[in-house]
Design a protein around this motif. Structure first.
Motif, short mmCIF file in Angstrom:
data_model
loop_
_atom_site.label_atom_id
_atom_site.label_comp_id
_atom_site.label_asym_id
_atom_site.label_seq_id
_atom_site.Cartn_x
_atom_site.Cartn_y
_atom_site.Cartn_z
N ILE A 260 -3.66 3.15 -0.19
CA ILE A 260 -4.10 1.84 -0.67
C ILE A 260 -5.51 1.55 -0.16
O ILE A 260 -6.39 1.10 -0.90
CB ILE A 260 -3.11 0.74 -0.24
CG1 ILE A 260 -1.79 0.91 -0.97
CG2 ILE A 260 -3.69 -0.67 -0.47
CD1 ILE A 260 -0.65 0.06 -0.44
N HIS A 261 -5.74 1.83 1.12
CA HIS A 261 -7.04 1.58 1.74
C HIS A 261 -8.14 2.44 1.10
O HIS A 261 -9.19 1.92 0.72
CB HIS A 261 -6.94 1.85 3.24
CG HIS A 261 -8.18 1.52 3.99
ND1 HIS A 261 -8.56 0.22 4.26
CD2 HIS A 261 -9.16 2.31 4.51
CE1 HIS A 261 -9.71 0.23 4.92
NE2 HIS A 261 -10.09 1.49 5.08
N GLY B 288 -8.75 1.31 -2.50
CA GLY B 288 -9.53 0.08 -2.52
C GLY B 288 -10.98 0.32 -2.18
O GLY B 288 -11.89 -0.21 -2.83
N THR C 126 -10.74 -5.80 -4.76
CA THR C 126 -10.67 -4.47 -4.14
C THR C 126 -11.20 -4.50 -2.70
O THR C 126 -10.67 -3.80 -1.83
CB THR C 126 -11.41 -3.39 -4.96
OG1 THR C 126 -12.80 -3.69 -5.05
CG2 THR C 126 -10.81 -3.24 -6.35
N THR D 278 -8.43 -6.10 -0.64
CA THR D 278 -7.38 -5.09 -0.44
C THR D 278 -7.77 -4.10 0.65
O THR D 278 -6.97 -3.78 1.53
CB THR D 278 -7.10 -4.35 -1.77
OG1 THR D 278 -6.70 -5.29 -2.75
CG2 THR D 278 -6.04 -3.28 -1.59
N SER E 16 -5.76 -4.02 4.19
CA SER E 16 -5.01 -2.79 4.48
C SER E 16 -5.45 -2.15 5.79
O SER E 16 -4.66 -1.49 6.45
CB SER E 16 -5.12 -1.80 3.32
OG SER E 16 -6.46 -1.36 3.14
#
Length: 121
Positions: A5-6, A9, A40, A43, A47
């Motif tokens: 996810i990191h 993003g 983004t 996020t 994260s």
């Protein structure tokens, strides 16, 4: 999963940010992509707090988490600036966020970090 996810993003933020920052300003496309970019970036910043630092100083958090805190402060500030009609403040804050993202990206290639190991073995 948090790492994916990191990284997703951050990668999207890097590409979208370049389009928004270096493209025409004030257009519908700029505004729409700018909103997506803000999500983004949010996020990516959020994260990061679920990831352990490679140089922890305070629990699992390290110096790079300062950039995440700064992002969480700067994003709403940049939005506030543009809603107040302060284009210069908005531009400076968004540039700072983008170049902070670039700095954080470069820092992923420091020996001992995951991307360094992936690229250089």
């Amino acid at each position: 999963m948090v790492t994916l996810i990191h990284v997703g993003g951050a990668t999207n933020s890097l590409v979208l940010g370049a389009v928004v920052l270096f493209g025409p300003k004030g257009t519908l496309g700029h505004k729409m992509l700018g909103r997506v970019w803000a999500v983004t970036m949010l996020t990516t910043a959020l994260s990061s707090f679920f990831m352990k630092s490679f140089a922890p100083m305070l629990g699992q958090f390290g110096p790079i988490h300062i950039l995440s805190i700064w992002t969480l402060y700067s994003l709403p500030r940049a939005i506030w600036y543009i809603r107040q009609g302060n284009v210069e403040g908005h531009l400076k804050t968004m540039r700072g966020l983008y170049f902070g993202l670039c700095l954080a990206g470069l820092m992923t290639f420091i020996p001992g970090r995951t991307f360094y190991a992936l690229i250089f073995g």
